[in-house]
Design a protein around this motif. Structure first.
Motif, PDB file in Angstrom:
ATOM      1  N   ARG A 101       1.510  50.604  47.454  1.00 18.55           N
ATOM      2  CA  ARG A 101       2.419  49.714  46.736  1.00 18.55           C
ATOM      3  C   ARG A 101       1.948  48.266  46.780  1.00 18.55           C
ATOM      4  O   ARG A 101       2.305  47.468  45.914  1.00 18.55           O
ATOM      5  CB  ARG A 101       3.822  49.820  47.336  1.00 18.55           C
ATOM      6  N   ARG A 102       1.181  47.933  47.805  1.00 20.32           N
ATOM      7  CA  ARG A 102       0.662  46.559  47.931  1.00 20.32           C
ATOM      8  C   ARG A 102      -0.846  46.514  47.717  1.00 20.32           C
ATOM      9  O   ARG A 102      -1.531  45.638  48.239  1.00 20.32           O
ATOM     10  CB  ARG A 102       1.008  46.007  49.318  1.00 20.32           C
ATOM     11  N   LYS A 103      -1.352  47.461  46.978  1.00 22.81           N
ATOM     12  CA  LYS A 103      -2.793  47.546  46.741  1.00 22.81           C
ATOM     13  C   LYS A 103      -3.301  46.257  46.100  1.00 22.81           C
ATOM     14  O   LYS A 103      -2.681  45.709  45.185  1.00 22.81           O
ATOM     15  CB  LYS A 103      -3.110  48.735  45.836  1.00 22.81           C
ATOM     16  N   GLY A 104      -4.451  45.792  46.591  1.00 22.32           N
ATOM     17  CA  GLY A 104      -5.066  44.593  46.042  1.00 22.32           C
ATOM     18  C   GLY A 104      -4.789  43.339  46.822  1.00 22.32           C
ATOM     19  O   GLY A 104      -5.428  42.310  46.575  1.00 22.32           O
ATOM     20  N   THR A 105      -3.862  43.366  47.770  1.00 28.86           N
ATOM     21  CA  THR A 105      -3.587  42.181  48.584  1.00 28.86           C
ATOM     22  C   THR A 105      -4.512  42.163  49.790  1.00 28.86           C
ATOM     23  O   THR A 105      -4.891  43.214  50.325  1.00 28.86           O
ATOM     24  CB  THR A 105      -2.129  42.168  49.042  1.00 28.86           C
ATOM     25  N   VAL A 106      -4.832  40.969  50.232  1.00 28.71           N
ATOM     26  CA  VAL A 106      -5.787  40.849  51.331  1.00 28.71           C
ATOM     27  C   VAL A 106      -5.170  41.332  52.633  1.00 28.71           C
ATOM     28  O   VAL A 106      -5.877  41.816  53.524  1.00 28.71           O
ATOM     29  CB  VAL A 106      -6.268  39.384  51.438  1.00 28.71           C
ATOM     30  N   ALA A 107      -3.838  41.233  52.786  1.00 31.95           N
ATOM     31  CA  ALA A 107      -3.196  41.714  54.010  1.00 31.95           C
ATOM     32  C   ALA A 107      -3.359  43.223  54.168  1.00 31.95           C
ATOM     33  O   ALA A 107      -3.528  43.728  55.283  1.00 31.95           O
ATOM     34  CB  ALA A 107      -1.719  41.333  54.010  1.00 31.95           C
ATOM     35  N   VAL A 108      -3.326  43.964  53.057  1.00 30.00           N
ATOM     36  CA  VAL A 108      -3.515  45.411  53.129  1.00 30.00           C
ATOM     37  C   VAL A 108      -4.934  45.739  53.567  1.00 30.00           C
ATOM     38  O   VAL A 108      -5.157  46.664  54.361  1.00 30.00           O
ATOM     39  CB  VAL A 108      -3.190  46.057  51.769  1.00 30.00           C
ATOM     40  N   LEU A 109      -5.920  45.006  53.077  1.00 30.74           N
ATOM     41  CA  LEU A 109      -7.303  45.251  53.496  1.00 30.74           C
ATOM     42  C   LEU A 109      -7.443  45.078  55.002  1.00 30.74           C
ATOM     43  O   LEU A 109      -8.127  45.866  55.674  1.00 30.74           O
ATOM     44  CB  LEU A 109      -8.240  44.291  52.758  1.00 30.74           C
ATOM     45  N   GLU A 110      -6.802  44.061  55.532  1.00 30.80           N
ATOM     46  CA  GLU A 110      -6.888  43.811  56.968  1.00 30.80           C
ATOM     47  C   GLU A 110      -6.206  44.921  57.762  1.00 30.80           C
ATOM     48  O   GLU A 110      -6.724  45.379  58.785  1.00 30.80           O
ATOM     49  CB  GLU A 110      -6.259  42.462  57.282  1.00 30.80           C
ATOM     50  N   GLN A 111      -5.048  45.356  57.311  1.00 31.38           N
ATOM     51  CA  GLN A 111      -4.320  46.394  58.028  1.00 31.38           C
ATOM     52  C   GLN A 111      -5.032  47.737  57.959  1.00 31.38           C
ATOM     53  O   GLN A 111      -5.070  48.482  58.944  1.00 31.38           O
ATOM     54  CB  GLN A 111      -2.907  46.498  57.465  1.00 31.38           C
ATOM     55  N   VAL A 112      -5.606  48.071  56.796  1.00 31.90           N
ATOM     56  CA  VAL A 112      -6.367  49.315  56.688  1.00 31.90           C
ATOM     57  C   VAL A 112      -7.580  49.281  57.613  1.00 31.90           C
ATOM     58  O   VAL A 112      -7.898  50.269  58.282  1.00 31.90           O
ATOM     59  CB  VAL A 112      -6.786  49.555  55.225  1.00 31.90           C
ATOM     60  N   ALA A 113      -8.258  48.159  57.676  1.00 32.76           N
ATOM     61  CA  ALA A 113      -9.423  48.036  58.563  1.00 32.76           C
ATOM     62  C   ALA A 113      -9.016  48.227  60.016  1.00 32.76           C
ATOM     63  O   ALA A 113      -9.727  48.874  60.796  1.00 32.76           O
ATOM     64  CB  ALA A 113     -10.079  46.671  58.364  1.00 32.76           C
ATOM     65  N   ARG A 114      -7.876  47.692  60.393  1.00 31.48           N
ATOM     66  CA  ARG A 114      -7.423  47.822  61.776  1.00 31.48           C
ATOM     67  C   ARG A 114      -7.050  49.265  62.112  1.00 31.48           C
ATOM     68  O   ARG A 114      -7.345  49.752  63.206  1.00 31.48           O
ATOM     69  CB  ARG A 114      -6.239  46.884  62.009  1.00 31.48           C
ATOM     70  N   GLU A 115      -6.407  49.961  61.179  1.00 29.90           N
ATOM     71  CA  GLU A 115      -5.943  51.309  61.479  1.00 29.90           C
ATOM     72  C   GLU A 115      -7.053  52.351  61.368  1.00 29.90           C
ATOM     73  O   GLU A 115      -7.008  53.369  62.048  1.00 29.90           O
ATOM     74  CB  GLU A 115      -4.786  51.658  60.552  1.00 29.90           C
ATOM     75  N   VAL A 116      -8.051  52.117  60.535  1.00 32.45           N
ATOM     76  CA  VAL A 116      -9.156  53.078  60.423  1.00 32.45           C
ATOM     77  C   VAL A 116     -10.066  52.987  61.641  1.00 32.45           C
ATOM     78  O   VAL A 116     -10.456  54.007  62.223  1.00 32.45           O
ATOM     79  CB  VAL A 116      -9.940  52.846  59.120  1.00 32.45           C
ATOM     80  N   THR A 117     -10.429  51.773  62.036  1.00 34.39           N
ATOM     81  CA  THR A 117     -11.413  51.599  63.109  1.00 34.39           C
ATOM     82  C   THR A 117     -10.797  51.572  64.494  1.00 34.39           C
ATOM     83  O   THR A 117     -11.495  51.822  65.481  1.00 34.39           O
ATOM     84  CB  THR A 117     -12.198  50.299  62.898  1.00 34.39           C
ATOM     85  N   GLY A 118      -9.515  51.255  64.610  1.00 35.39           N
ATOM     86  CA  GLY A 118      -8.928  51.076  65.929  1.00 35.39           C
ATOM     87  C   GLY A 118      -9.247  49.739  66.543  1.00 35.39           C
ATOM     88  O   GLY A 118      -8.891  49.495  67.709  1.00 35.39           O
ATOM     89  N   TRP A 119      -9.919  48.842  65.815  1.00 34.60           N
ATOM     90  CA  TRP A 119     -10.242  47.497  66.292  1.00 34.60           C
ATOM     91  C   TRP A 119      -9.386  46.465  65.564  1.00 34.60           C
ATOM     92  O   TRP A 119      -8.889  46.711  64.461  1.00 34.60           O
ATOM     93  CB  TRP A 119     -11.721  47.180  66.045  1.00 34.60           C
ATOM     94  N   GLN A 120      -9.248  45.306  66.172  1.00 35.92           N
ATOM     95  CA  GLN A 120      -8.587  44.208  65.485  1.00 35.92           C
ATOM     96  C   GLN A 120      -9.478  43.719  64.343  1.00 35.92           C
ATOM     97  O   GLN A 120     -10.717  43.813  64.403  1.00 35.92           O
ATOM     98  CB  GLN A 120      -8.309  43.063  66.460  1.00 35.92           C
ATOM     99  N   ALA A 121      -8.860  43.196  63.292  1.00 35.57           N
ATOM    100  CA  ALA A 121      -9.613  42.810  62.098  1.00 35.57           C
ATOM    101  C   ALA A 121      -9.003  41.560  61.481  1.00 35.57           C
ATOM    102  O   ALA A 121      -7.840  41.212  61.736  1.00 35.57           O
ATOM    103  CB  ALA A 121      -9.621  43.954  61.076  1.00 35.57           C
TER     104      ALA A 121
END
Length: 730
Positions: A101-121
């Motif tokens: 629903r929030r596709k394209g926002t930079v906050a979603v990119l950051e949250q996806v990176a954090r949840e996929v890798t398990g690292w802070q982003a």
């Protein structure tokens, strides 16, 4: 997961029968009860299976192996492979619909990176950092085209190392920019090169995804001042690190961030503590805007002293001493050093106690992280298992403070072990636990003689709440010990002698000297999650020792950092798993001419001499000499050219044309959080040449290449059209 049927409780089924049938069954010997017991066991399995099936419909309660099926229900086409410890696909699967629903926002990119890798982003849109001609009605004062030299804090966040020492006679310390410029505030001119090539960043269509794989670990807490570790005295001052190594201090451990629209800030990421950032925090505490207990570090002078107030903590190179302030401390956050002054004059000797945060890449070596799983694996490997203990001896430097400890001296505790005789029961082997319940430094060389058929577990652990040492008999080690939040230091060497069938397990301890097994009958030596600045050695058979001494000794290293390993020809087995053996400047790394070496996911710098070898995803940065090359195999490993080894399978270098391939390390300093981790410039044949495409060496278990690849796949659907992203860091 299939469960084994077993007898259940039949009373529930018997209560459904008429009373006269229950009475007759009791009179006839209970045959009906026995039958219903078997039926009740199957019924319990069926009921539990129904509960598991119901839980499997929800992402919050389903098993980890069911997550790909739940993801398939919501249209997740990307694979969900295993990415190593500390990772789970559960948050991403649970939040995927919200992210779409929030596709394209930079906050979603950051949250996806954090949840996929398990690292802070942290995600950065580089079009916001371009120097442009501003509209007169919309000036951008936060993005000037010219940098101001007066704004030192902004310049400090541009990345790169810094040296704030007043005395620069010695070479500068090794300082890495672990943020990779993620917080750079200055505007730049446009860069026409593509960000995907790794050469250009500042473009209109460029987005940078910064990953922070490090973790910030606390040593000491503000609420337990009497348990702060003692700083290490060196020439010209003290160091936070117990071994006196230059170690950058880190910010306080960031809290878990949920789904948020704002981007991560420097305070929420595990990054080194910048000197100017430390000064800003101290100034807030001096004004009363910040509780001093929330500062990332603290210092107290004297065993009975109190923590120094923020006014007496100064930042080296940025602040001078306050006149007439009594005791003051200058802290160098970049190297982890501190200098103590009393009435403006340097203090040569004092007892200095500190609390701080340090950085780590993986759970390796002694540390204040949770080591419960690693200890369980080490106990299972030595053959004794995790059976109930006979006694737990609590050791703490301030034994009188609550909860009380058995002794304040580690030497006294080890002497108690020598005089302990196991009870006369049916168990052939017994376990004694010496739990070091603080992060203090215990001085002097120590020795212990382990009785026959006894396992001694010397572990950094505190007592569980309401489980005193007197009530620990019969409990498992995992129940009787809490292996979290401690990093004790042994200022000396440890010598052990064992009787027949005895075993020693070391876990979570920093040992400044050697670990030496004297001639005797010790059966097993296990070093788990330890940092040994010296060698792990087994003394050669003494003239008075019986024939065959130590002939069955098995030595194992798990997630440890040691200088070298030296075994006599009589020791038959050596196992190294997820560890570092760094003897590049002291001679051979492994000298075990009679042992079979089994090494997995480890880094060894220095020559290796063994009888035979099996290696998997190992980085052997030294000449290997295996006497028996008809046995054993090397798989997915790096081997220095010129080595004499058994058959190889997908090893590097594969042929003479690739003989110039060599590992490139991010840091070779033992105090660095990136110690002997592979750098980004390392050849891909080594950095991704381990089994399953992981990196070779001690950080093999982190699966860093797989995490980056998985992130690229899962980020692609959320990136707006015509934009290009690049993963930076990790």
């Amino acid at each position: 997961m299939a469960k084994t049927p077993h007898g259940g409780e039949p009373d529930r089924l018997l209560s459904l029968l008429p009373a006269h049938l229950r009475t007759r069954d009791e009179q006839s010997g209970g045959a009906l009860r026995a039958l219903l017991s078997a039926v009740a066991g199957e019924l319990e399995l069926l009921e539990q299976d129904l509960v598991d099936l119901y839980d499997g419909w929800f992402v919050e309660t389903c098993d980890e192996e069911l997550l790909p099926y739940v993801g398939d229900l919501i249209g997740m086409a990307e694979a969900l492979p295993h990415l190593g410890e500390g990772t789970s696909w559960r948050p991403l699967v649970a939040n995927t619909i919200s992210y779409r629903r929030r596709k394209g926002t930079v906050a979603v990119l950051e949250q996806v990176a954090r949840e996929v890798t398990g690292w802070q982003a942290r995600a950065v849109e580089y079009f916001r950092l371009l120097a442009t001609t501003a509209h007169v009605n919309h000036p951008r004062c936060d993005r000037p085209a010219a940098a101001s030299l007066r704004q030192s804090d902004r310049l400090d966040r541009t990345g790169g190392g810094y040296d704030l020492r007043t005395d620069r006679a010695n070479p500068p310390p090794e300082v890495h920019d672990l943020t990779h410029g993620a917080f750079e505030p200055l505007a730049r001119s446009v860069d026409v090169r593509r960000i995907g090539t790794g050469r250009g960043r500042y473009g209109i269509t460029h987005v940078g995804i910064f990953l922070f794989p490090l973790h910030s670990c606390p040593v000491g807490t503000a609420d337990a001042v009497d348990r702060w570790p003692q700083a290490r005295g060196t020439d010209g001052g003290w160091t936070f690190d117990p071994l006196g190594r230059p170690t950058p201090l880190f910010s306080a451990t960031p809290h878990e961030r949920g789904a948020q629209e704002r981007l991560a800030s420097e305070d929420e990421l595990p990054v080194p503590l910048r000197p100017r950032r430390l000064r800003a925090l101290l100034e807030e505490a001096r004004r009363g805007a910040l509780d001093p207990r929330h500062l990332p570090l603290g210092v107290r002078i004297g065993r009975d002293g109190v923590p120094l107030p923020p006014e007496r903590l100064r930042v080296s190179g940025l602040e001078g001493l306050e006149p007439g302030r009594g005791d003051q401390v200058c802290v160098d956050a970049a190297t982890g050093r501190l200098a103590v002054y009393r009435d403006g004059e340097p203090l040569e000797s004092a007892e200095v106690f500190v609390r701080y945060h340090y950085g780590r890449l993986g759970e390796m070596g002694a540390g204040s992280y949770d080591r419960s799983e690693g200890l369980h694996r080490a106990l299972a490997a030595d053959g004794y298992g995790n059976e109930g203990i006979v006694r737990r001896i609590d050791v703490r430097s301030n034994a009188g403070s609550p909860p009380p400890a058995d002794s304040s001296s580690l030497a006294e505790a080890l002497a108690t072990v020598e005089g302990t005789r196991p009870p006369d029961d049916s168990r052939p082997e017994h376990t004694l636990v010496v739990a070091i319940g603080d992060s203090a430094s215990h001085g002097g060389d120590l020795s212990v003689a382990i009785p026959k058929d006894t396992r001694l577990v010397l572990v950094a652990a505190s007592a569980p709440h309401r489980v005193p040492a007197s009530d620990s008999a019969g409990l498992s080690i995992g129940t009787a010990c809490v292996t979290d939040g401690l990093r004790p230091h042994l200022h000396g060497s440890l010598t052990v002698t064992g009787g027949p069938g005895s075993s020693l397990v070391l876990d979570g301890i920093t040992i400044e000297g050697d670990v030496t097994v004297s001639a005797g009958n010790l059966a097993r030596l296990t070093v788990s999650h330890c940092t040994v600045a010296g060698r792990v050695t087994v003394s050669r058979d003494a003239p008075h020792a019986p024939a065959g001494t130590d002939s069955a000794l098995r030595v194992s290293l798990f997630r440890s950092v040691v200088k070298a390993v030296e075994l006599p020809r009589s020791a038959p087995t050596l196992m190294i798993s997820d560890s570092i053996v760094d003897a590049v400047s002291v001679g051979p790394a492994v000298s075990a001419p009679g042992a079979h070496l089994s090494i997995s996911g480890s880094t060894v710098r220095g020559d290796i001499q063994v009888r035979s070898i099996d290696a998997d995803s190992a980085l052997l940065d030294g000449l290997l000499l295996a006497e028996n090359r008809q046995a054993g195999c090397l798989r997915y490993s790096y081997l220095r050219p010129g080595s004499r080894a058994p058959r190889r399978f997908r090893c590097v270098p594969a042929n003479a044309a690739d003989s110039d391939l060599a590992p490139v390390y991010a840091s070779e300093e033992p105090g660095s959080p990136l110690y002997l981790s592979l750098a980004h410039s390392c050849p891909a044949a080594i950095g991704e040449g381990g089994e399953d495409g992981t990196e070779m060496g001690a950080h093999h278990h982190l699966h860093r290449p797989q995490r980056r690849d998985a992130l690229r796949r899962h980020l692609a659907p959320y990136v707006p059209a015509e934009l290009e992203f690049r993963i930076i860091g990790s």
